[in-house]
Design a protein around this motif. Structure first.
Motif, PDB file in Angstrom:
ATOM      1  N   LEU A  85       0.862  -1.172   0.000  1.00  0.00           N
ATOM      2  CA  LEU A  85       0.000   0.000   0.000  1.00  0.00           C
ATOM      3  C   LEU A  85       0.900   1.224   0.000  1.00  0.00           C
ATOM      4  CD1 LEU A  85      -2.690  -0.904   2.710  1.00  0.00           C
ATOM      5  CD2 LEU A  85      -2.768  -1.324   0.246  1.00  0.00           C
ATOM      6  N   THR A  86       0.614   2.177  -0.889  1.00  0.00           N
ATOM      7  CA  THR A  86       1.456   3.373  -0.956  1.00  0.00           C
ATOM      8  C   THR A  86       0.592   4.626  -0.994  1.00  0.00           C
ATOM      9  OG1 THR A  86       1.577   3.528  -3.393  1.00  0.00           O
ATOM     10  CG2 THR A  86       3.144   2.053  -2.303  1.00  0.00           C
ATOM     11  N   ARG A  87       1.168   5.701  -0.507  1.00  0.00           N
ATOM     12  CA  ARG A  87       0.576   7.038  -0.614  1.00  0.00           C
ATOM     13  C   ARG A  87       1.690   8.012  -0.940  1.00  0.00           C
ATOM     14  NH1 ARG A  87      -4.631   7.992   0.745  1.00  0.00           N
ATOM     15  NH2 ARG A  87      -5.765   6.363   1.907  1.00  0.00           N
ATOM     16  N   GLY A  88       1.497   8.778  -1.991  1.00  0.00           N
ATOM     17  CA  GLY A  88       2.527   9.727  -2.399  1.00  0.00           C
ATOM     18  C   GLY A  88       3.844   9.045  -2.740  1.00  0.00           C
ATOM     19  N   GLY A  89       3.785   7.798  -3.152  1.00  0.00           N
ATOM     20  CA  GLY A  89       4.991   7.058  -3.508  1.00  0.00           C
ATOM     21  C   GLY A  89       5.653   6.346  -2.350  1.00  0.00           C
ATOM     22  N   ASP A  90       5.193   6.581  -1.126  1.00  0.00           N
ATOM     23  CA  ASP A  90       5.781   5.950   0.051  1.00  0.00           C
ATOM     24  C   ASP A  90       4.973   4.717   0.460  1.00  0.00           C
ATOM     25  OD1 ASP A  90       7.714   7.953   0.218  1.00  0.00           O
ATOM     26  OD2 ASP A  90       6.396   9.237   1.431  1.00  0.00           O
ATOM     27  N   VAL A  91       5.672   3.664   0.866  1.00  0.00           N
ATOM     28  CA  VAL A  91       5.017   2.439   1.320  1.00  0.00           C
ATOM     29  C   VAL A  91       4.484   2.656   2.731  1.00  0.00           C
ATOM     30  CG1 VAL A  91       5.360   0.007   1.919  1.00  0.00           C
ATOM     31  CG2 VAL A  91       6.437   0.951  -0.139  1.00  0.00           C
ATOM     32  N   VAL A  92       3.178   2.413   2.925  1.00  0.00           N
ATOM     33  CA  VAL A  92       2.582   2.555   4.250  1.00  0.00           C
ATOM     34  C   VAL A  92       2.325   1.208   4.908  1.00  0.00           C
ATOM     35  CG1 VAL A  92       1.555   4.790   3.701  1.00  0.00           C
ATOM     36  CG2 VAL A  92       0.235   2.702   3.292  1.00  0.00           C
ATOM     37  N   ASP A  93       2.240   0.140   4.101  1.00  0.00           N
ATOM     38  CA  ASP A  93       2.101  -1.201   4.664  1.00  0.00           C
ATOM     39  C   ASP A  93       2.398  -2.216   3.566  1.00  0.00           C
ATOM     40  OD1 ASP A  93       1.625  -2.909   6.853  1.00  0.00           O
ATOM     41  OD2 ASP A  93      -0.363  -3.400   6.087  1.00  0.00           O
ATOM     42  N   ALA A  94       2.746  -3.435   3.984  1.00  0.00           N
ATOM     43  CA  ALA A  94       3.078  -4.491   3.024  1.00  0.00           C
ATOM     44  C   ALA A  94       2.630  -5.843   3.567  1.00  0.00           C
ATOM     45  CB  ALA A  94       4.583  -4.503   2.738  1.00  0.00           C
ATOM     46  N   PHE A  95       2.378  -6.746   2.665  1.00  0.00           N
ATOM     47  CA  PHE A  95       1.944  -8.108   3.001  1.00  0.00           C
ATOM     48  C   PHE A  95       2.697  -9.060   2.081  1.00  0.00           C
ATOM     49  CE2 PHE A  95      -0.713 -11.758   1.925  1.00  0.00           C
ATOM     50  CZ  PHE A  95      -1.095 -12.238   3.161  1.00  0.00           C
ATOM     51  N   GLU A  96       3.109 -10.210   2.602  1.00  0.00           N
ATOM     52  CA  GLU A  96       3.861 -11.165   1.776  1.00  0.00           C
ATOM     53  C   GLU A  96       3.403 -12.587   2.067  1.00  0.00           C
ATOM     54  OE1 GLU A  96       8.485 -12.411   0.649  1.00  0.00           O
ATOM     55  OE2 GLU A  96       8.055 -10.592   1.809  1.00  0.00           O
ATOM     56  N   THR A  97       3.294 -13.374   1.017  1.00  0.00           N
ATOM     57  CA  THR A  97       2.970 -14.793   1.123  1.00  0.00           C
ATOM     58  C   THR A  97       3.653 -15.516  -0.036  1.00  0.00           C
ATOM     59  OG1 THR A  97       1.161 -16.395   1.359  1.00  0.00           O
ATOM     60  CG2 THR A  97       0.842 -14.627  -0.232  1.00  0.00           C
ATOM     61  N   THR A  98       3.449 -16.821  -0.161  1.00  0.00           N
ATOM     62  CA  THR A  98       4.092 -17.581  -1.229  1.00  0.00           C
ATOM     63  C   THR A  98       3.085 -18.462  -1.948  1.00  0.00           C
ATOM     64  OG1 THR A  98       4.698 -19.366   0.291  1.00  0.00           O
ATOM     65  CG2 THR A  98       6.342 -17.633  -0.076  1.00  0.00           C
ATOM     66  N   ILE A  99       3.403 -18.737  -3.209  1.00  0.00           N
ATOM     67  CA  ILE A  99       2.659 -19.685  -4.029  1.00  0.00           C
ATOM     68  C   ILE A  99       3.615 -20.821  -4.367  1.00  0.00           C
ATOM     69  CG2 ILE A  99       1.400 -20.053  -6.189  1.00  0.00           C
ATOM     70  CD1 ILE A  99       0.910 -16.989  -6.227  1.00  0.00           C
ATOM     71  N   GLY A 100       3.252 -22.033  -4.029  1.00  0.00           N
ATOM     72  CA  GLY A 100       4.101 -23.176  -4.321  1.00  0.00           C
ATOM     73  C   GLY A 100       3.822 -23.723  -5.714  1.00  0.00           C
ATOM     74  N   VAL A 101       4.854 -23.799  -6.538  1.00  0.00           N
ATOM     75  CA  VAL A 101       4.727 -24.359  -7.890  1.00  0.00           C
ATOM     76  C   VAL A 101       5.569 -25.625  -7.944  1.00  0.00           C
ATOM     77  CG1 VAL A 101       5.147 -23.976 -10.360  1.00  0.00           C
ATOM     78  CG2 VAL A 101       4.334 -22.090  -8.914  1.00  0.00           C
ATOM     79  N   HIS A 102       4.916 -26.760  -8.145  1.00  0.00           N
ATOM     80  CA  HIS A 102       5.634 -28.036  -8.092  1.00  0.00           C
ATOM     81  C   HIS A 102       5.144 -28.997  -9.175  1.00  0.00           C
ATOM     82  CE1 HIS A 102       7.388 -26.850  -4.259  1.00  0.00           C
ATOM     83  NE2 HIS A 102       6.174 -26.498  -3.862  1.00  0.00           N
ATOM     84  N   LYS A 103       6.067 -29.779  -9.681  1.00  0.00           N
ATOM     85  CA  LYS A 103       5.717 -30.828 -10.638  1.00  0.00           C
ATOM     86  C   LYS A 103       5.056 -31.991  -9.889  1.00  0.00           C
ATOM     87  CE  LYS A 103       9.357 -29.958 -14.064  1.00  0.00           C
ATOM     88  NZ  LYS A 103       9.920 -28.733 -13.518  1.00  0.00           N
ATOM     89  N   VAL A 104       4.103 -32.633 -10.544  1.00  0.00           N
ATOM     90  CA  VAL A 104       3.424 -33.786  -9.944  1.00  0.00           C
ATOM     91  C   VAL A 104       3.342 -34.915 -10.973  1.00  0.00           C
ATOM     92  CG1 VAL A 104       2.049 -32.383  -8.356  1.00  0.00           C
ATOM     93  CG2 VAL A 104       1.142 -32.916 -10.619  1.00  0.00           C
ATOM     94  N   GLY A 105       3.105 -36.121 -10.482  1.00  0.00           N
ATOM     95  CA  GLY A 105       2.927 -37.261 -11.369  1.00  0.00           C
ATOM     96  C   GLY A 105       4.195 -37.613 -12.120  1.00  0.00           C
TER      97      GLY A 105
END
Length: 252
Positions: free
Chosen positions: A192-212
Motif C-alpha cells: 500500500l502506498t501514498r505519495g509514492g511511500d510504502v505505508v504497509d506491506a503483506f507477503e505470502t508464497t505460491i508453491g509451484v511443483h511438478k506432480v505425477g
C-alpha cells in the motif's frame, strides 16, 4: 462474491493500525503436470483502517509475484565472415525466473525511486546485477536484452492499471502464469502506498511443483543422472528398433 466474504472475515481478525493490508489468493499451490498450459492466480484483499482515510495523495496498490532466482548468462551475437558467433557475454548474479508487477497506477506514480530501491519492486531492481559493469562496458544493454526476451515469452510482466481498487478499500487483480514455469516458491508481495511511500506491506508464497510423471522424471534426472541417462538411452534404442521393425513389416 466469495472473495469479498473472505476479506471481511480477515479484516475482523486484524489488530488496529492506521492502514493495514489484508489479502488472500485464489490458490496457494500450482501443480505442473504433463498437460500443464499455464494458470491464473486471483489476488484480492482490503485495507483495514482504525480511522477515516487520510487526506492527501490517493491510496495505490502494488502487487508483485516473483519466481525463484538463479544466475543468468546473456550472450551477444555478431556476424563474422558470414557466420553468427558469440562475441560478448555477461553473467548476471541472480534474475527471477518469473516476475510480474501489477499496479493501480503507473509504477513511477505509485512508488518512489527510493522505495523501489529499498523493496526492489520494478523488474530492473528485482534483477541482482552487481558487478556486471566490470564484465562489459555496455552491461546495461545485456540486462535490457534479458528483460526483453523474458517479457516476450510472458515470464516478465508489467501490468499498470491491472489492480482494481474500489472506494480506496477493496482491491483485486489476476496474474497469468505461463506454461514454462520453474518449480519452486513464488514470493507474492502487496504494497500500500501514498505519495509514492510504502505505508504497509503483506507477503505470502505460491508453491509451484511438478506432480505425477513430470515430477518423477524431474527427480530422476536431478538426483540420479546416471540412471536417467541409461533409461533415456534404452528408450531411444527401443524406439529406433520399433520403428525399424514397423518399416520392415510395411515393406513385406
Amino acid at each position: 462474491m466469495a472473495w469479498r466474504l473472505i476479506v471481511v472475515l480477515l479484516l475482523a481478525a486484524l489488530p488496529a493500525r492506521a492502514e493495514q493490508v489484508v489479502a488472500g489468493l485464489s490458490q496457494t499451490r500450482v501443480s505442473i503436470t504433463t498437460n500443464f498450459a499455464g494458470s491464473e492466480i486471483l489476488i484480492f484483499g482490503a485495507v483495514k483502517r482504525d480511522a477515516p482515510a487520510p487526506a492527501g495523495p490517493p491510496l495505490e496498490v502494488v502487487v508483485t509475484v516473483a519466481g525463484p532466482s538463479a544466475p543468468a548468462t546473456v550472450r551477444k551475437k555478431d556476424r563474422r565472415v558470414g557466420i553468427w558467433v558469440n562475441t560478448e557475454s555477461v553473467r548476471i548474479a541472480a534474475a527471477p525466473s518469473f516476475y510480474a508487477v501489477a499496479t493501480t497506477a503507473p509504477l513511477d506514480q505509485a512508488l518512489s525511486q527510493t522505495e523501489d530501491l529499498r523493496h526492489k519492486v520494478s523488474i530492473p531492481r528485482a534483477i541482482r546485477s552487481v558487478g556486471v559493469t566490470e564484465e562489459a562496458p555496455e552491461a546495461q544493454s545485456f540486462i535490457d536484452a534479458l528483460i526483453r526476451i523474458r517479457s516476450e515469452t510472458g515470464l516478465y510482466q508489467e501490468l499498470p492499471g491491472a489492480v482494481e481498487l474500489d472506494e480506496q478499500t477493496l482491491f483485486r487483480t489476476s496474474i497469468a502464469l505461463p506454461s514454462n514455469l520453474t518449480e519452486g516458491d513464488y514470493a507474492t508481495r502487496i504494497f500500500l502506498t501514498r505519495g509514492g511511500d510504502v505505508v504497509d506491506a503483506f507477503e505470502t508464497t505460491i508453491g509451484v511443483h511438478k506432480v505425477g510423471l513430470e515430477r518423477w522424471t524431474y527427480l530422476l534426472a536431478h538426483e540420479h543422472p546416471l540412471a536417467y541417462a541409461i533409461l533415456s538411452l534404452g528408450i531411444a534404442i527401443a524406439a529406433g528398433w520399433g520403428a525399424s521393425a514397423a518399416f520392415r513389416m510395411m515393406k513385406s
